[in-house]
Write a protein that holds these residues in place. Structure first.
Motif, short mmCIF file in Angstrom:
data_model
loop_
_atom_site.label_atom_id
_atom_site.label_comp_id
_atom_site.label_asym_id
_atom_site.label_seq_id
_atom_site.Cartn_x
_atom_site.Cartn_y
_atom_site.Cartn_z
N UNK A 173 -35.20 54.31 1.62
CA UNK A 173 -33.90 54.88 1.27
C UNK A 173 -34.03 56.33 0.81
N UNK A 174 -35.06 56.61 0.05
CA UNK A 174 -35.29 57.98 -0.40
C UNK A 174 -35.63 58.89 0.79
N UNK A 179 -29.21 47.53 7.86
CA UNK A 179 -30.20 46.50 8.17
C UNK A 179 -31.18 46.28 7.02
N UNK A 180 -30.84 46.79 5.87
CA UNK A 180 -31.61 46.49 4.66
C UNK A 180 -30.78 45.52 3.84
N UNK A 181 -31.28 44.31 3.65
CA UNK A 181 -30.58 43.26 2.88
C UNK A 181 -31.42 42.92 1.67
N UNK A 182 -31.10 43.52 0.54
CA UNK A 182 -31.90 43.29 -0.66
C UNK A 182 -33.30 43.83 -0.43
N UNK A 183 -34.29 42.98 -0.63
CA UNK A 183 -35.67 43.37 -0.37
C UNK A 183 -36.16 42.77 0.95
N UNK A 184 -35.38 42.93 1.98
CA UNK A 184 -35.75 42.44 3.30
C UNK A 184 -35.22 43.41 4.36
N UNK A 185 -35.95 43.50 5.46
CA UNK A 185 -35.56 44.35 6.58
C UNK A 185 -35.12 43.45 7.73
N UNK A 186 -34.00 43.81 8.36
CA UNK A 186 -33.46 43.03 9.48
C UNK A 186 -33.75 43.79 10.78
N UNK A 187 -34.42 43.13 11.71
CA UNK A 187 -34.72 43.74 13.01
C UNK A 187 -33.82 43.08 14.05
N UNK A 190 -41.57 44.64 -0.09
CA UNK A 190 -41.54 44.95 -1.52
C UNK A 190 -40.36 45.86 -1.85
N UNK A 191 -39.94 45.81 -3.09
CA UNK A 191 -38.86 46.70 -3.54
C UNK A 191 -39.29 48.16 -3.44
N UNK A 192 -40.59 48.42 -3.64
CA UNK A 192 -41.09 49.80 -3.55
C UNK A 192 -40.92 50.36 -2.13
N UNK A 193 -41.16 49.54 -1.11
CA UNK A 193 -41.01 50.01 0.27
C UNK A 193 -39.54 50.28 0.59
N UNK A 194 -38.65 49.42 0.11
CA UNK A 194 -37.22 49.63 0.34
C UNK A 194 -36.78 50.95 -0.30
N UNK A 253 -44.35 49.12 9.99
CA UNK A 253 -45.01 48.23 10.96
C UNK A 253 -46.14 47.45 10.30
N UNK A 254 -46.91 48.11 9.46
CA UNK A 254 -48.02 47.46 8.79
C UNK A 254 -47.54 46.42 7.77
N UNK A 255 -46.35 46.65 7.20
CA UNK A 255 -45.83 45.75 6.17
C UNK A 255 -45.09 44.55 6.74
#
Length: 328
Positions: free
Chosen positions: A239-240, A209-217, A231-235, A192-194
């Motif tokens: 996933x982890x 709903x994860x497309x590369x380094x983007x989140x789809x709502x 960011x790639x780190x958040x993705x 939410x903060x990101x």
């Protein structure tokens, strides 16, 4: 005689424009009776199938039931609205729907507010009742518009939007990691903060709903799909997390408990929503464009996003540069 005066002063119409088509009605004045007789004669000549509609005596609760069956059932919050509408019917005494007027609505609204109901809640209830009439009128279920359309909602005092400072963000995330009984709230709050997503939108994320380094709502309030880069780190973190703990579950209650245990004192009704305000506030204060923020937040109107415009640094600087004392 097709029109005659009754002992109580009213006027009775008994007219048979064509054989087998007889209409009777009692009206208050002779002029109304004459107009009714003339209308029956004219329309029966134009169409043999015409007949005046009887007065609609359906109760307000019946209209609420029809509204839900024909329209409300398709709404995301249809069941909740139907429950609120049934309670409003009870508060009004479940009158004949066509007889509800502004005075009755104003009286029950005054009782609600005297019993502690907020102005916003009272306005919502009034809006839901108006929607019942308007929708059924559009669907030709009733032949009259909303009878209290001219009553205005209560004018509300605008509340300042609260947002978290960076030290408060750190305090909240640390508290969610240390005190949460669920592994999910800390990461949902970070999403939410990101992204400025609502809690329900972030909580409903799925791997597709994860497309590369983007989140789809996709489960949004405006019913529109939107994509927000992260960011790639958040993705990788998301996933982890799913590998270890599974998909997010409903954890808003745990988040609220932890939030209340911190030194943060959010305004009433802004528990999880303060995260969305925090993203928007820091975005604007960092120099982000208001139109870009509208697209990220998924607002249907720019008016909603303009609430954050006063936080822009150039907005504050203009107060100094363009103020009346500058030229003195």
């Amino acid at each position: 005689m097709s029109i005659e005066q009754l002992p109580d002063g009213r006027w009775k119409v008994d007219v048979e424009p064509v054989k087998g088509r007889r209409f009777r009605k009692t009206l208050k004045t002779k002029a109304e009776a004459q107009r009714f007789e003339a209308t029956c004669r004219t329309l029966c000549v134009q169409s043999n199938n015409w007949a005046p509609r009887p007065k609609d005596r359906r109760k307000l609760s019946e209209l609420v039931g029809l509204w839900f069956d024909l329209h409300g059932i398709s709404l995301t919050d249809g069941l909740r609205r139907a429950a609120i509408l049934r309670a409003s019917c009870k508060a009004l005494g479940d009158p004949v729907a066509s007889t509800v007027d502004g005075a009755k609505i104003a009286a029950v609204r005054a009782r609600w507010m005297a019993n502690g109901v907020t102005g916003k809640t009272a306005n919502n209830r009034l809006g839901y009742l108006k929607a019942v009439y308007n929708e059924l009128h559009k669907l030709d279920v009733i032949d009259y518009p909303c009878p209290f359309s001219r009553i205005k909602p209560v004018r509300l005092q605008e509340r300042p939007l609260a947002y978290l400072t960076k030290p408060q963000i750190t305090e909240l995330l640390d508290a969610l990691k240390a005190r949460s009984t669920s592994p999910h709230p800390a990461l949902v709050a970070r999403i939410c903060l990101a992204t400025g997503a609502r809690w329900g939108e972030a909580q409903a994320l799925r791997p597709d709903r994860i497309r590369g380094n983007a989140l789809v709502f996709a489960n949004t309030k405006s019913k529109r799909v939107r994509m927000v880069p992260v960011t790639a780190e958040l993705v990788a973190m998301i996933q982890q997390h799913w590998k270890q703990h599974g998909l997010f579950t409903n954890c808003i209650g745990v988040f609220r408990q932890v939030l209340l245990s911190t030194t943060i004192n959010p305004p009433r009704g802004q528990a999880s929503h303060i995260l969305r305000h925090t993203f928007a506030a820091h975005f604007i204060m960092g120099g982000g464009h208001i139109v870009t923020l509208k697209e990220i937040l998924g607002h249907a109107s720019l008016n909603m996003t303009m609430r954050y415009a006063h936080l822009a640094p150039e907005h504050l600087n203009d107060a100094i540069r363009l103020g009346p004392l500058t030229q003195l």
